[in-house]
Design an enzyme around this catalytic site. Structure first.
Site, mmCIF file in Angstrom:
data_model
loop_
_atom_site.group_PDB
_atom_site.id
_atom_site.type_symbol
_atom_site.label_atom_id
_atom_site.label_comp_id
_atom_site.label_asym_id
_atom_site.label_seq_id
_atom_site.Cartn_x
_atom_site.Cartn_y
_atom_site.Cartn_z
ATOM 1 N N HIS A 60 0.827 -1.214 0.000
ATOM 2 C CA HIS A 60 0.000 0.000 0.000
ATOM 3 C C HIS A 60 0.859 1.260 0.000
ATOM 4 O O HIS A 60 0.384 2.336 0.348
ATOM 5 C CB HIS A 60 -0.900 0.032 1.230
ATOM 6 C CG HIS A 60 -1.740 -1.185 1.399
ATOM 7 N ND1 HIS A 60 -2.638 -1.583 0.457
ATOM 8 C CD2 HIS A 60 -1.794 -2.106 2.400
ATOM 9 C CE1 HIS A 60 -3.237 -2.700 0.862
ATOM 10 N NE2 HIS A 60 -2.729 -3.036 2.039
ATOM 11 N N HIS A 108 -6.919 -4.896 -0.956
ATOM 12 C CA HIS A 108 -6.101 -6.113 -0.911
ATOM 13 C C HIS A 108 -6.511 -7.058 -2.022
ATOM 14 O O HIS A 108 -6.375 -8.266 -1.904
ATOM 15 C CB HIS A 108 -6.274 -6.849 0.408
ATOM 16 C CG HIS A 108 -6.004 -5.998 1.588
ATOM 17 N ND1 HIS A 108 -6.989 -5.275 2.204
ATOM 18 C CD2 HIS A 108 -4.865 -5.745 2.256
ATOM 19 C CE1 HIS A 108 -6.456 -4.605 3.229
ATOM 20 N NE2 HIS A 108 -5.185 -4.864 3.269
#
Ligand SMILES: Nc1ncnc2c1ncn2[C@@H]1O[C@H](COP(=O)(O)OP(=O)(O)O)[C@@H](O)[C@H]1O
Ligand SMILES: Nc1ncnc2c1ncn2[C@@H]1O[C@H](COP(=O)(O)OP(=O)(O)O)[C@@H](O)[C@H]1O
Ligand SMILES: [Mg+2]
Ligand SMILES: [Mg+2]
Ligand SMILES: [Mg+2]
Ligand SMILES: [Mg+2]
Lengths: 331, 208, 331, 208
Positions: free
Chosen positions: C57, C219
């Site tokens: 991320h 995700h």
């Protein structure tokens, strides 16, 4: 072609509208032109910096308009040099009388359009000079050819010349340090995927699932060759080898490093490349004074990266460290 | 042969149509060795010219050509905008004030256009650019006039020479423009700018 | 899978090495742990902020370690919550005695691992509290379920709680404003392409050339539904509709906007989305106080974006404007 | 039936092998309704356990299970790390100091493990999690013991019940864990964590 756009014709206008809405404290747009200038332009007594080129390289160049960097940025169509008119308008809007330095990337189209704009501005009595950035070592340099391309190293020129202009230096002085930066910076890039110009709807080169393109340009121009994908370390070694062959770096020299993402490559991977860049420089006894890792000069949604190395002296170090406050780069 | 402003405007319209028709073709040529936009650039530019000259009653051919050149400069960008723009502006300056032009005027206009392109782009013949279509065309025009061929045959010679020049661009290495970045790998590919130039000569020949 | 990596096993370690080489003035790495902490941690008398989660991320969360934001960031494997040990080590390294606030995104794995670490730290006498960010309106909220996910809105929490901690506020005060931020921020995302976890080698969901995924997680979790690709304006309208339905915003309210790129989507497109976000808010009489456009919380090489809206009051405005100096965000 | 530490370590090894073998399968189940890493997580975790217990001469079964749990917690991350970690640690605490365990111990261990999972994850039966394999297995064990079945049959009942529980997860909506984000759309998909739990019961049954 998977893009978050409204129509290929509208991308530049929509983008610029989105930019001025996002950064009203930094930039304003010239009515009727794809030009962003500093909100408080012209700035009394300061040499103004204007850059530009085709769109699709964001944050270049509009994102660098602000204190310590550019005064104006001219956005052409995607990957197409802007025409002389908006460049001329940009110069008129930012010139305080101290003159304008154009930072041009070495593409035939950019050079000719900026030159024509310069001629127009000079007829209006504006003092104009320019530097041509040509950092891409994947292209051979020669007086018989168009020479090397200008790519991500351009951002170092914006930063350093911008900082110099902020000190109240003259046009000649700003140009001198801009040219020094150009002379000291070398870059090279690679791509994992091509990119698609909205109006064209398809890519210029194709890559198989196991292939990468080495030395391609930031406008989807094909590179020097294709290869099987290698590890990040191997790719970085290859780029660094070409860059360092082209630079006269000696043990003890200090450099700034830029690992630039072309758009689709995640920051994670850029940091992995950065690790190897540092290792290679460390092994050669070259000291890294400053590192920039991120997306500074992109190529639509291309996956890949470029590495730029700028050889530093005290003057360049000081100007690199000087304050900058722009949407895309703050120091 | 002698043609007036109305005819010149008509030719510009036809060029615009030809560029629109050949948009994909020119773009694909450019994709192979450049950035894949030459067709887009040319078609955008000449559509703007067509629009600009629509219902224009101008009779001064120099003025029409100057407008054409300026419209190209202001609307195209890239390399082809300033080059074609300069070419038409220089050609226009050569015949400023004239309401009729003949084949001798055409030779002078072409020479002025070519000089303008060379000055602006700092390229020479054999650099694999539009010059490789235009310079042979100019030479063919000069020869044909010397041989006292009919204007129609002079224009045919120009178009033929331009197209031969285009074919020749496949054989050589690019040394100017974006294709020069490819070095040796540019061999085998036809130059898009030379191709668009030859298209223009084709139109001029066909329309007169 | 086209990635600039050396091996799937090495990505997190290589990346962190690349980060500390790039930002030696900001961060150091805890020996033996995938943890970055502020170079000068612990900072005397200051409540420390620790966040973390799976990697992939970036710049979240290591890029936000620095003055005015985080004191420590814990990096799990790609898309996998870190285990309790490194979280615990991070807390030990940054606690000055004033206590630690954990900023946790609402995922079962993250919550449980951070809770276990909290228990470990409390046994060592460290004062610990935490907030759970749950801004993703694409997931229904309910006490019977795991509730909404935490996504890009988390960065507002880092910024605001970080600024509060910098004022010397107590752990209770820092938690209070962090919780207020959580309560006032809503987000939603969409994807044009999926992403590939290096160790898995293939994507979780697939999208046809004309499809997009709405409301997917960061995700690679599948979204609420697939649709045909629409214009940027239509996509933005759809995201904003869901977000605004979930927020009580009245005419005259002030908000901060974040248009967050998931990685592969160019800044150009994010600005195009931003234009529409502003237009929608303007029509409703809602004032945009601050706009952030860029890549703040990415999802490997996914193409797409998320929009976050934070409702502001005077306290939040002040803390949002307060100085921050981190690798990824400078104010 | 009574088993010793050596056998317990042996079972952990077999579980590690089963997770390795089923890595792709578990991961694909997780990809459909989660983030596609459950196989990776489980295999990584139990490989670490196998490594940790290699050549371990520990005879205290409680200690072996505690080590197993802690190793899972420290190596897996995600949701399954703390959950399985807690389960093994709680089971270990239940038999701390024992060098031999019997089927009655197994029942108590299983109960402690399940309670630990529920406490840690705040989930209940029918939330579509590993609990939907483990709770039926525990009930089956209790029933089978009450019916005085042989230890082998008790373990068979546990494995069967766990697998039925796995099948049942396809019918229900996920309310906990990552799959809960899908709401109704999680129906039809089998829960990966329940599946890995059933695999563990299969191994225990087969190995004893
Ligand atoms: N220096 C030059 N002199 C003459 N013609 C040139 C020069 N550079 C490029 N060209 C011509 O321009 C053409 C490319 O035009 P275009 O694709 O529209 O611009 P760009 O290269 O900026 O994308 C080339 O095919 C070539 O014929
Ligand atoms: N709150 C919970 N209680 C019990 N089990 C849970 C809970 N949340 C998730 N699980 C189990 O964990 C499994 C997912 O594990 P895994 O994929 O390894 O972790 P993550 O979801 O963090 O990626 C689910 O299939 C489910 O069985
Ligand atoms: Mg171009
Ligand atoms: Mg081109
Ligand atoms: Mg996971
Ligand atoms: Mg998972």
């Amino acid at each position: 072609m998977k893009k978050l756009i409204n129509s290929p014709e509208q991308v530049v206008e929509d983008m610029l509208q989105g930019m001025i809405l996002a950064h009203p404290d930094y930039v304003r747009k010239l009515d009727g032109y794809h030009v962003l200038v500093r909100k408080n332009s012209p700035i009394n007594g300061k040499v103004a910096l204007v850059s530009g080129g085709g769109s699709g390289h964001e944050p270049a160049h509009g994102g660098y308009v602000g204190t310590g960097m550019l005064d104006g940025a001219v956005a052409g169509d995607v990957f197409t040099s802007p025409t002389p008119d908006p460049i001329y308008e940009a110069m008129k809007a930012v010139d305080s009388g101290a003159g304008v330095l154009l930072v041009v990337k070495n593409y035939t189209g950019d050079i000719m359009n900026f030159e024509m704009a310069k001629e127009m501005a000079e007829m209006e009595g504006i003092k104009v000079d320019y530097v041509v950035v040509n950092d891409d070592v994947s292209v051979e340099n020669s007086t018989y050819t168009a020479g090397r391309r200008g790519i991500a190293g351009t951002i170092f020129v914006h930063k350093i010349a911008g900082a110099k202009a902020e000190t109240g230096a003259s046009l000649e002085e700003v140009k001198e340090v801009a040219q020094k930066t150009v002379d000291h910076v070398r870059s090279m890039g690679m791509a994992l995927t091509p990119c698609i110009v909205p109006a064209a709807g398809k890519a210029n080169f194709t890559l198989k699932e196991n292939e990468m393109e080495i030395g391609m340009g930031i406008h989807g121009e094909p590179g020097t060759h294709k290869e099987f994908i290698q590890t990040a370390d191997e790719v970085t070694e290859q780029l660094m080898k070409k860059i360092l062959e082209d630079m006269q770096l000696a043990e003890g020299d200090e450099v700034a490093v830029m690992v630039n993402g072309l758009a689709a490559t995640p920051l994670m991977e850029l940091y992995i490349v950065n690790k190897k860049v540092h290792e290679i420089l460390f092994q050669k006894g070259i000291k890294v004074y400053k590192t920039m890792v991120g997306e500074y000069m992109t190529s639509l949604e291309m996956a890949g990266c470029s590495v730029s190395i700028l050889k530093l002296d005290n003057e360049l170090k000081e100007l690199l460290d000087a304050a900058a406050d722009t949407p895309a780069l703050k120091v | 042969m002698s043609i007036n402003g109305h005819k010149v405007i008509n030719i510009m319209d036809k060029i615009a149509d030809a560029m629109e028709e050949n948009k994909l073709y020119l773009t694909e040529l450019d994709a192979a060795i450049g950035d894949g936009d030459h067709g887009l650039n040319m078609s955008k530019g000449f559509q703007a010219v067509k629009e600009k000259l629509k219902e224009d009653e101008e009779t001064n051919i120099g003025e029409i050509l100057k407008k054409t050149g300026m419209t190209l400069v202001s609307n195209v960008g890239g390399a082809s905008g300033p080059l074609y723009g300069t070419a038409f502006m220089k050609a226009g300056m050569e015949v400023n004030g004239k309401e009729e032009i003949n084949i001798a005027d055409f030779e002078r206009m072409l020479k002025a256009a070519l000089d303008g392109i060379k000055l602006r782009g700092k390229a020479e013949r054999n650099d694999k650019t539009m010059i490789d279509a235009i310079e042979p065309a100019l030479n063919a025009v000069s020869n044909a006039i010397r041989q006292e061929l009919s204007p129609k045959d002079v224009l045919k010679a120009a178009a033929d020479a331009a197209n031969e020049g285009v074919a020749f661009t496949k054989e050589i290495v690019a040394r100017k423009g974006r294709a020069s970045y490819l070095g040796e790998r540019s061999i085998g590919h036809q130059d898009p700018g030379a191709t668009s130039s030859a298209l223009i000569f084709d139109i001029i020949y066909k329309e007169l």
